[in-house]
Design a protein around this motif. Sequence first.
Motif, PDB file in Angstrom:
ATOM      1  N   PHE A   4       0.818  -1.079  -0.055  1.00 55.04           N
ATOM      2  CA  PHE A   4      -0.077  -0.069   0.156  1.00 55.04           C
ATOM      3  C   PHE A   4       0.858   1.049  -0.084  1.00 55.04           C
ATOM      4  N   SER A   5       1.773   1.441   0.764  1.00 50.11           N
ATOM      5  CA  SER A   5       2.687   2.467   1.083  1.00 50.11           C
ATOM      6  C   SER A   5       3.603   2.822  -0.227  1.00 50.11           C
ATOM      7  N   GLN A   6       3.910   1.722  -1.033  1.00 58.77           N
ATOM      8  CA  GLN A   6       4.437   1.809  -2.188  1.00 58.77           C
ATOM      9  C   GLN A   6       3.422   2.167  -3.431  1.00 58.77           C
ATOM     10  N   GLY A   7       2.158   2.326  -3.034  1.00 61.24           N
ATOM     11  CA  GLY A   7       1.229   2.783  -4.064  1.00 61.24           C
ATOM     12  C   GLY A   7       0.728   1.601  -5.021  1.00 61.24           C
ATOM     13  N   ARG A  31      -4.198  -2.885  -4.397  1.00 60.20           N
ATOM     14  CA  ARG A  31      -4.798  -3.822  -3.392  1.00 60.20           C
ATOM     15  C   ARG A  31      -5.443  -4.734  -4.346  1.00 60.20           C
TER      16      ARG A  31
END
Lengths: 780, 442
Positions: free
Chosen positions: A761-764, A767
Amino acid sequence: MPEAYPLPSNLSSATVTNTASLLRIVTLALISGAAIASRLFAVINFESIIHEFDPWFNYRATRVLATKGFYEFWNWFDPTAWYPLGRVVGGTVYPGLMATSGVIYNLLHALNLPVDIRNVCVLLAPGFSALTAWATYMFTKEMKDPSAGLLAAAFIGIVPGYISRSVAGSYDNEAIAIFLLMFTFYCWIKALKQGSALFGTVAAVFYFYMVAAWGGYVFITNMIPLHALVLILMGRFSNRLYAAYSSWYAIGTLASMQVPFVGFQPVKTSEHMAALAVFGLLQIVAFAQLVRSHVSSQQFQKLLFIGVVAIGILGAAAFGIMTLKGWIAPWTGRFYSLWDTGYAKKYIPIIASVSEHQPTAWPSFFMDLQFLIFLFPAGVVVCFRQLRDEHLFVIIYAVMASYFAGVMVRLMLTLTPVVCVASAVALSTLLDTYIDPTEPEINDDTVSESGASTASAPAPGANGTSHPTTPKKTKKAVPPPQSTSALGQIIAASRSSNNKPRPKGIFGADTRLMVVFNAMCLLAFFVFHCTWVTSSAYSSPSVVLASTNPDGSQHIIDDFREAYYWLRQNTQEDSVVLSWWDYGYQIAGMADRPTLVDNNTWNNTHIATVGKVMASSEEVAYPILRKHDVQYILVIFGGLLGYSGDDINKFLWMVRIAQGIWPDEVQEPSFFTPRGEYKVDDQASPTMRNSMMYKMSYYRFAELFGGNAATDRVRQQQLPKVGPTLDYVDEAFTSENWIVRIYEVKKEDPLGRDHKSANAFSQGKKRKRTKPAQRRRAIL
Amino acid sequence: MLLFRSLLCAIGLAGVVYAKSSKGDSVLVVVEPKQQDNYSIFFNGLREQGYDITFRAPKAETPAVIEFDAPSFAHVILFAPDTKILAKDLTPQSVVDLLSHNTNVIVALSSKQTAISTLAAEFSLVLPPPGSPLMSYFPERTDPATVVPVPVPASHPMLTPNLPPVWFSGVPHSLGNNPLLVPILRAPSESFAAEIDGGSADALVDAAERGGEGLWAGSQLGLVTGFQTLNGARITWVGGVDIFSDEFANKEVVKGLKSGNEQFVRDISAWTFHESMVLRIDETTHHRVNSTTPLEQYTTNDQIVYEARISSYDPKTTTWVPYSGLKDLQLEFTMLDPHIRTALLPVKGQPGKYSVTFRAPDRHGVFKFVINYKRKGLTYLQSSTTVAVVPPRHDGYPRFLSAAWPYYTGAISTSIAFFLFSAIWLAADSRDQKKGKGHKSE
C-alpha cells in the motif's frame, strides 16, 4: 672404564649438585619467560583485547565478580541471556577462572597496583602457562629425572597445541585448567609413590580447583580410577595405592560437590561412577588383604569366592535398580559422541555444529605438535621399559588422550601435555645415552653388561615391583627413541648380537656428536615452527580481522566491534537482539544487549527457534519474533569481503537444528537445488530464497555492483540481478565491509494489516481483492 | 508563574462550557471554500468547544499537514469526498501516515470513486461500486429516496442516549473482520444500495459477493464507522458528508421533532477527537506483599502485589479523573506465554486504583506484567513492565530440612564414632605396642 671425552674430575659432588640446581632454576625461569613471551603475539599484533566467543562471557562474569563481589556473583541471575528464559549464571558456570582473576585483581589492588580487570583477564592465560611449564617439569621429574622435566617444561611452554588455547586474551577455562590438570596428576603420582595421604589431599584440593574451573575435570575423574584399576588388575595393589586413592577420592569428591554447577553429579551421573566403583573395589581388595593375613589360605579361598559372587550380584543389582529408577543419570549425548563420531551428527546437531567438536584432521597433529608427535610413541615405549606405577599412568593417559584427540579437535588440548611428557622422556633418554661419556669395554663381558644397563636405564627405580629388565628386552625397546641417523647402527648392532647377549654402547665422540647435533636441530626447528604457528595461526582475536594491503602493511577489519558499538549506542538498553548463538556472548559483552541464544548452548529448543526464524519466510518468522520481543536481528555476511565464517555457511546447521524440533516446518532438502547443491545464485531453491537468512544477507547486495552481476566472494557464485525484498524488517545498520548487518523488526502495523500488504500500500501498489470479480469478467 | 496559573484557572472557570480534546485543539478542515458555510453549525459547535479551526481547499498545498515529519494539526477533517485527487500531502498514504503520527481524522465519503475511497480498503471497509448510494423507501416521505432517516442506537457508549433519528445521504459500507473497527451507525434494515447515481447493476451484484454480505442491503451495512489504530489514533468514516450539514441538522424527522444530526456529529467528533471514551494508565507499580518498594527482580513463589492507576479524561473540566469503572481488566504475568492471567479489580474506596495479589510462578525467567485492555471505542490500555523472577539466593533456602535427617544422623554418628574410636585407641595403647611401633619406625 674408557670414556669418549674427558670430564672434569676435580669437582666435589656438592658443587655439581648446586650448579645443576641453579641451572635448573634459571632454565625454568627462562622457559617461563619464553612461554609468556610467545603468547603475547596477539597483544603486539593487535591489542589487549578479549578473543573469540566464550572468553567474552568469562570476561563479563569476571567484571561482575570484581565489582560486586563473590556472593553477588554466586547469586547472579542474568536476565539478558537466553531472553526471556534468563540464565542462573551462579549455578551454571565453572567459577574457577573468574575467581582466580578476581583474587589476582583484588590482590593487585591491595598492593596499590591499579590494574584494569581486562588486563588481568587478558594476561591470565600466559601467566598460567608458566605455571603449567613448572607443573609439567615436576610431573616429568617423577617419571624420569629433572633433565627430562626441563625438556618437558620447554615443550609445553611453546607447543602450539597448548598455545592455541592460551594466548593472551584467550580468557577461557582451559587457560588455567591445563595447569591444574598437570599439577593434580603430579600430586597423584607423588601420593602414589609415597603412599602419602598428604599428597593425596593436595591432589584432591587441586582436583577441586580443577572441578571449579573446567568441565574437562571428568578426564581426571576417570583417569585416576583407571590408573588405580589397572594397578589392581596387574596385582600391584599396595597400601600406598590405598592411602593415595582413598584420600584423593573422599576429599576430592566431597569438595567437588561444593561447586554449585556440579552439585550431586559425582554420586549421580554415569561419568563419575567409575571413580566410585574403584573406590569401592579398593575397599574390598584392602579388606581381602586384611582377611588373608588373618585366616588360612583354604578358608580364604572359600571366603573370596563367596565374597566375590555376593558383591558382584549386589553391585550389579544396585546399579541396575538405580539406573532404572533414574537415580543415576544415563550418559549424556556429548559423551556418546566421544565413542561414536557419527552420533552427534545424527541426533544432536547442536553439538556437531561446533567446529571444535569435529574429528581432528591429521595435519593438525603435526601443526600442533610438530616433531613431538613422532617422539611420543617412543616415549611411551621407554615407559614400558621400566613400567613403574607412574609409567603406567603415562601409558594409560597416552592411550586415552590419543583416542579422544582423534575424535574431537578441542581434546587435542588434553593430549598435548602427555605428548610433551613422553617426548621429553624419549628425547632425554636419547640424550642421556649419547652424552654419557662411558664407552663399553669389549673384552670384559660382565663389566660391559653392567655398564650398558646403567647407560640405558640411568634412573633405575628403587621400586621393588619393577621387573628386572633382560638385556634382550632392553634392546627391543631401544630402537624407537634413537632417531633415524642412529638407526642403521642400532639395527646392525642388534643383528650382530642375535644369539648371545653382547655388550653394547657407543664408541667415539663423532657418533655422539652426530646424534646430539641432530637432536639439537630438531629442537631448533621445533622452536621456529612453534613461533611461526603461534604468530600466524593462533594469535588472531577473531573479533578483529587482519588482512594485508598491497604494500604489505597490515589492514585491520573491525566490523564486529563497529556493529556492536553501534548497537550499544543507538538502541534501547533493553532491546533484544536475535542472532545465531555464536555471537551471543559477544553481543552481551560488547553491545550489552539481551540476546536470545548464546554460546552456552544449554537449551536446544531455544536455539532451534532461532534457527527456525532464520530458515523460514518472513510471514512465519514475524510472529515468533514478536513473541520473543525481538527488536534487532544481527546476521554475519562475508560475501563482500570473502569472510568464510559467515552465517550463510552456517545456515545448514541452523536448518538442521530447527528441523530437529519442527520436522514438518523446516526441511533440509528443500534448501538444496534439485541437483542437491547448496547454492545462492539463480538456481537457489525457492525455500532458500525466501528464508530470512538469505534475504537479510543479500538485501540490497546487488545494488553495490551498479548493474554488474553481483558476486558472492565466499561461495564464488553470481547472484540474481534483482535482490530480495524485505517487508517485516528494516535494515538498520550495515558495517563498513558488510560483515555485520543489523535489521530492525517492525512494530505491528497500526491498522492491523500484515506488513506485506501495508508495504504494498505504501508503495502505491493496488490492493488485490478476492477472486470472484475476475471470474465473472472472464465469462463476459 | 502562580499568577499565570490562577489566571488560567479563572479563564477555565469562566468558560465552563468548553470541552476540549485531550490531544490538542488545532483542527484542519479540508473543504471546498464554497461549501464551507454548509456546515456552519458543526464548525461553530467545534469552535465553541474551543477548537482552533483552519480551513484549506482540497487542492491547496498549504498549510501542510505534516511538516518536518511532525504533524501540524491534532485533528484533520476531510470534507472533500467528490474531489478526485487531493493535494500531494493528502494521498491515502499520507492519511495513514497522519494516523501513525497520532493525528485523528474524520473522513467523509461519497458515491464517487476517489483516492480516499481506495483508502477505505486498508481499514477493511468495503465500499459498494461507484455510483451506488444508500436508498430506502421507508418510512414514506416526500424527500428523495436517497435521503434516509436512520434511527440511532439508543445506548451506544459513544452517543448521547435516546437521540432522534438522523438524516443520512451517502454510501454505505460493509465491515470487514478487522477487530479495530468500531461500528457507530448502521443502515436501517429496509435500506439498500442501488445504482441510481450512474452505477451499473452488474458491478453491484459483483460487489455483493465480494463484500460477503449477500446483497448490499440491510442493517449489516455501516454508515458511520470508527476505527482506532493500535497506536491510539482515531479515524471515523462517514458515508456522506451531508450528515454534517446545516440543512440536515435543521430538518425535521417527524413533525415537530428536529433530527439528531447536530448532537450526533458532535458525539462522533467528540469520540474521534479524543474527548470521550479516553482512558489512560497513570502508573503501575509492583512490590512484594508487606513492602512498598518495587523490586527489579522477584524470587520464585513470592507474593507479588501489582497496582495500576487508571484515569479517564473529563472533557468538561479538561482534567483526568480517577476511573474505577473497568470491571473486566486483566493482568497477565507473561514469559512467552501468560503464566498467570488474573482479574485486576478496582480497589474499593480508592478511586482509579486497581490491584491484585498473586504468587509468582515457580519458574525463573524474565517476566512481564502485561495489561492489554482493548475494547471497542475505548482507548487501548497497554502496559508492560519487565521484571526478572530469580531462584532463591544460595542462602535463601531453608536451613534445616526434616527430610535430611538421615544425613544429619550419618554425619553426627560418624563424628561421634571417630571420636570414640580415637579415644579408645589412644587409651588402649599399651607400652608393648608402643615399643613395637617405635622399633618399626626406627
